[in-house]
Design a protein around this motif. Structure first.
Motif, mmCIF file in Angstrom:
data_model
loop_
_atom_site.group_PDB
_atom_site.id
_atom_site.type_symbol
_atom_site.label_atom_id
_atom_site.label_comp_id
_atom_site.label_asym_id
_atom_site.label_seq_id
_atom_site.Cartn_x
_atom_site.Cartn_y
_atom_site.Cartn_z
ATOM 1 N N VAL A 15 0.833 -1.204 0.000
ATOM 2 C CA VAL A 15 0.000 0.000 0.000
ATOM 3 C C VAL A 15 0.873 1.261 0.000
ATOM 4 O O VAL A 15 0.578 2.238 -0.702
ATOM 5 C CB VAL A 15 -0.988 -0.012 1.190
ATOM 6 N N LYS A 16 1.972 1.226 0.775
ATOM 7 C CA LYS A 16 2.909 2.369 0.804
ATOM 8 C C LYS A 16 3.484 2.647 -0.585
ATOM 9 O O LYS A 16 3.680 3.794 -0.975
ATOM 10 C CB LYS A 16 4.073 2.080 1.767
ATOM 11 N N GLU A 17 3.760 1.583 -1.317
ATOM 12 C CA GLU A 17 4.280 1.724 -2.675
ATOM 13 C C GLU A 17 3.281 2.497 -3.551
ATOM 14 O O GLU A 17 3.669 3.380 -4.314
ATOM 15 C CB GLU A 17 4.559 0.325 -3.259
ATOM 16 N N ALA A 18 1.997 2.183 -3.393
ATOM 17 C CA ALA A 18 0.961 2.902 -4.153
ATOM 18 C C ALA A 18 0.921 4.368 -3.723
ATOM 19 O O ALA A 18 0.834 5.275 -4.564
ATOM 20 C CB ALA A 18 -0.405 2.254 -3.924
ATOM 21 N N GLU A 19 1.001 4.585 -2.431
ATOM 22 C CA GLU A 19 0.946 5.947 -1.894
ATOM 23 C C GLU A 19 2.126 6.780 -2.404
ATOM 24 O O GLU A 19 1.954 7.922 -2.836
ATOM 25 C CB GLU A 19 0.956 5.872 -0.369
ATOM 26 N N ASN A 20 3.318 6.182 -2.374
ATOM 27 C CA ASN A 20 4.515 6.903 -2.821
ATOM 28 C C ASN A 20 4.494 7.172 -4.324
ATOM 29 O O ASN A 20 4.977 8.198 -4.779
ATOM 30 C CB ASN A 20 5.781 6.125 -2.465
ATOM 31 N N THR A 21 3.959 6.226 -5.091
ATOM 32 C CA THR A 21 3.965 6.388 -6.545
ATOM 33 C C THR A 21 2.836 7.285 -7.032
ATOM 34 O O THR A 21 3.036 8.128 -7.900
ATOM 35 C CB THR A 21 3.779 5.020 -7.262
ATOM 36 N N ALA A 72 -5.392 -6.281 6.649
ATOM 37 C CA ALA A 72 -4.286 -5.327 6.809
ATOM 38 C C ALA A 72 -4.185 -4.395 5.603
ATOM 39 O O ALA A 72 -3.998 -3.182 5.755
ATOM 40 C CB ALA A 72 -2.975 -6.090 7.016
ATOM 41 N N MET A 73 -4.313 -4.941 4.398
ATOM 42 C CA MET A 73 -4.233 -4.088 3.203
ATOM 43 C C MET A 73 -5.382 -3.092 3.175
ATOM 44 O O MET A 73 -5.217 -1.925 2.830
ATOM 45 C CB MET A 73 -4.245 -4.933 1.927
ATOM 46 N N THR A 74 -6.568 -3.570 3.539
ATOM 47 C CA THR A 74 -7.741 -2.698 3.546
ATOM 48 C C THR A 74 -7.547 -1.537 4.514
ATOM 49 O O THR A 74 -7.817 -0.376 4.170
ATOM 50 C CB THR A 74 -8.997 -3.512 3.936
ATOM 51 N N MET A 75 -7.060 -1.852 5.714
ATOM 52 C CA MET A 75 -6.902 -0.792 6.712
ATOM 53 C C MET A 75 -5.829 0.212 6.281
ATOM 54 O O MET A 75 -6.006 1.416 6.461
ATOM 55 C CB MET A 75 -6.583 -1.397 8.085
ATOM 56 N N SER A 76 -4.723 -0.262 5.693
ATOM 57 C CA SER A 76 -3.691 0.682 5.235
ATOM 58 C C SER A 76 -4.196 1.543 4.084
ATOM 59 O O SER A 76 -3.804 2.699 3.954
ATOM 60 C CB SER A 76 -2.436 -0.036 4.719
ATOM 61 N N ALA A 77 -5.026 0.947 3.229
ATOM 62 C CA ALA A 77 -5.449 1.665 2.024
ATOM 63 C C ALA A 77 -6.659 2.559 2.270
ATOM 64 O O ALA A 77 -6.993 3.417 1.433
ATOM 65 C CB ALA A 77 -5.776 0.661 0.913
ATOM 66 N N LEU A 78 -7.328 2.387 3.406
ATOM 67 C CA LEU A 78 -8.612 3.059 3.615
ATOM 68 C C LEU A 78 -8.559 4.592 3.518
ATOM 69 O O LEU A 78 -9.440 5.185 2.878
ATOM 70 C CB LEU A 78 -9.233 2.604 4.942
ATOM 71 N N PRO A 79 -7.548 5.243 4.094
ATOM 72 C CA PRO A 79 -7.521 6.713 3.946
ATOM 73 C C PRO A 79 -7.519 7.147 2.472
ATOM 74 O O PRO A 79 -8.248 8.077 2.099
ATOM 75 C CB PRO A 79 -6.215 7.112 4.639
ATOM 76 N N LEU A 98 -8.626 5.355 -0.096
ATOM 77 C CA LEU A 98 -9.892 4.955 -0.727
ATOM 78 C C LEU A 98 -11.029 5.887 -0.324
ATOM 79 O O LEU A 98 -11.927 6.175 -1.129
ATOM 80 C CB LEU A 98 -10.233 3.502 -0.367
ATOM 81 N N LYS A 99 -11.000 6.366 0.904
ATOM 82 C CA LYS A 99 -12.027 7.336 1.337
ATOM 83 C C LYS A 99 -11.918 8.603 0.506
ATOM 84 O O LYS A 99 -12.920 9.156 0.061
ATOM 85 C CB LYS A 99 -11.829 7.689 2.813
ATOM 86 N N GLU A 100 -10.687 9.040 0.313
ATOM 87 C CA GLU A 100 -10.484 10.279 -0.427
ATOM 88 C C GLU A 100 -10.958 10.165 -1.873
ATOM 89 O O GLU A 100 -11.536 11.104 -2.423
ATOM 90 C CB GLU A 100 -9.001 10.640 -0.372
ATOM 91 N N SER A 101 -10.733 9.000 -2.485
ATOM 92 C CA SER A 101 -11.101 8.829 -3.899
ATOM 93 C C SER A 101 -12.528 8.303 -4.058
ATOM 94 O O SER A 101 -12.985 8.109 -5.175
ATOM 95 C CB SER A 101 -10.129 7.852 -4.572
ATOM 96 N N GLU A 102 -13.215 8.010 -2.951
ATOM 97 C CA GLU A 102 -14.501 7.302 -2.995
ATOM 98 C C GLU A 102 -14.333 6.037 -3.828
ATOM 99 O O GLU A 102 -15.080 5.771 -4.775
ATOM 100 C CB GLU A 102 -15.611 8.192 -3.539
ATOM 101 N N GLY A 103 -13.319 5.271 -3.449
ATOM 102 C CA GLY A 103 -12.902 4.121 -4.238
ATOM 103 C C GLY A 103 -13.625 2.835 -3.898
ATOM 104 O O GLY A 103 -14.689 2.839 -3.267
ATOM 105 N N ASP A 162 -21.555 5.083 8.724
ATOM 106 C CA ASP A 162 -20.603 6.196 8.843
ATOM 107 C C ASP A 162 -20.561 7.112 7.616
ATOM 108 O O ASP A 162 -19.750 8.029 7.565
ATOM 109 C CB ASP A 162 -19.183 5.604 8.990
ATOM 110 N N LYS A 163 -21.381 6.793 6.602
ATOM 111 C CA LYS A 163 -21.359 7.517 5.331
ATOM 112 C C LYS A 163 -19.969 7.536 4.697
ATOM 113 O O LYS A 163 -19.523 8.549 4.145
ATOM 114 C CB LYS A 163 -21.887 8.951 5.513
ATOM 115 N N VAL A 164 -19.279 6.401 4.807
ATOM 116 C CA VAL A 164 -18.002 6.241 4.110
ATOM 117 C C VAL A 164 -18.329 5.689 2.727
ATOM 118 O O VAL A 164 -18.865 4.586 2.603
ATOM 119 C CB VAL A 164 -17.078 5.250 4.870
#
Ligand code: NAP
Ligand code: NAG
Ligand code: NAG
Length: 293
Positions: free
Chosen positions: A103-109, A149-156, A158-163, A204-206
């Motif tokens: 997930v960090k790799e996606a965030e950095n790229t 674990a991947m879901t929790m790391s990626a959630l911020p 995904l929330k931002e993109s409404e992914g 939660d309206k996520v």
């Protein structure tokens, strides 16, 4: 009762299949263009086919699995097919730190993420449960906890993109079948966790969708190698399966049942006539071809 079930359930199954299969909205490949997508277990099988479809749809791809040499080839092919970009990170999901690395790799790229496709599975045997609790524990780490674990790391992101989160499961995650107790346990766990999480997102309206994919027998090399001596049914094509998974994720559906009729009928029968379903499953297996380990 038996005859009634034989006539009634396929009809109800068909109705369910139509409901789950036909999208009210139209899917178009443009929905994915330019999207940033992670695909796990992308070095072979259904994951590899999803990567090729997504490449043709001009997405940005981050692929992962253990085998670097295979990932390199898949990435090359994705670039040929038209991916906006394609890269990989190799490692094992048995390693509890690896989900976050991906997930960090996606965030950095990319600085964001639109779709997380969780698809990998660790190896398990196809036979009577041998009593090895350690194997179940390890498989839960690979097939279930790494998804959490991947879901929790990626959630911020995904929330931002409404992914969207796409979780690849199995009929074995809805219905108990013999010779796959550890695998089945990990797939049932996915349904429990992600169905609960979906409820919380709504409360939660996520606006992050969760799609659970209930797959039947698909013609990937590993599946055919593992079960074709016992299961005589014709496996469904992995290319079409991969496209259906992407389509359901893009349409933000709750569940995909593929192949539609088989998966929907079995899920339905599990609810209304579980003993009857169990006997149908047992009778469809060539049990005599299982060599006790
Ligand atoms: N095929 C079927 O009949 C069927 C039926 C129902 C559901 N499904 C589901 O569909 C999904 C894909 O199945 P498939 O048949 O395409 O499987 P597959 O061809 O065996 O692919 C599994 C993928 O997971 C990777 N992998 C294996 N161990 C790993 C580990 N420890 N850490 C990280 N990655 C690992 C593999 O690559 P490396 O070996 O390089 O790591 C490979 O890319 C799975 O979730 C499966 O449960 C399949
Ligand atoms: C879906 O496509 C069909 C035919 O292309 C069209 O008639 C229909 O209006 C479309 N539906 C939506 C919701 O866009
Ligand atoms: C949720 O996100 C999707 C995709 O961005 C969007 O189409 C939909 O309108 C959103 N729903 C709400 C309630 O904001």
């Amino acid at each position: 009762m038996g005859l009634l079930l034989k006539i009634f359930t396929p009809l109800l199954g068909l109705a369910l299949a139509v409901y789950f299969y036909s999208a009210p909205e139209n899917f178009s490949e443009e929905m994915l263009r330019g999207k940033r997508v992670i695909v796990t277990g992308a070095s072979s099988g259904i994951g590899e086919q999803m990567a090729y479809h997504l490449a043709r749809m001009e997405t940005h791809l981050l692929l992962t699995a253990r085998t670097e040499a295979k990932l390199q080839k898949v990435v090359e092919r994705c670039l040929e097919l038209g991916a906006a970009s394609a890269r990989y990170v190799s490692g094992s999901m048995e390693d509890t730190t690896f989900p976050e690395v991906v997930v960090k790799e996606a965030e950095n790229t990319w600085g964001g993420l639109d779709m997380l496709i969780l698809n990998h599975i660790g190896f398990s045997y196809f036979n009577y449960f041998n009593g090895d609790v350690g194997h179940v524990r390890k498989l839960l780490e690979t097939n279930f906890l790494s998804y959490v674990a991947m879901t929790m790391s990626a959630l911020p992101m995904l929330k931002e993109s409404e992914g969207s989160i796409v979780v690849v499961s199995s009929i074995a995650g809805k219905v108990g079948s013999p010779f796959i107790a550890p695998y089945s346990a990990t797939k049932f766990a996915l349904d429990g966790f992600f169905s609960s999480l979906r409820q919380e997102f709504i409360i939660d309206k996520v606006n992050v969708s969760i799609t659970l994919c209930i797959l039947g027998y698909i013609n990937t090399e590993s599946a055919v190698r593992a079960v074709s001596h016992v299961i005589q049914d014709k496996p469904a094509p992995k290319e079409e399966c991969a496209l259906e998974i992407i389509r359901s994720g893009a349409l933000r559906r709750r569940e995909l049942h593929y192949p539609a009729l088989v998966a929907s009928s079995m899920v339905l029968l599990r609810g209304i006539a579980p003993d009857f379903l169990d006997s149908l499953v047992r009778n469809s297996y060539k049990v005599e071809n299982i060599q006790r380990a």
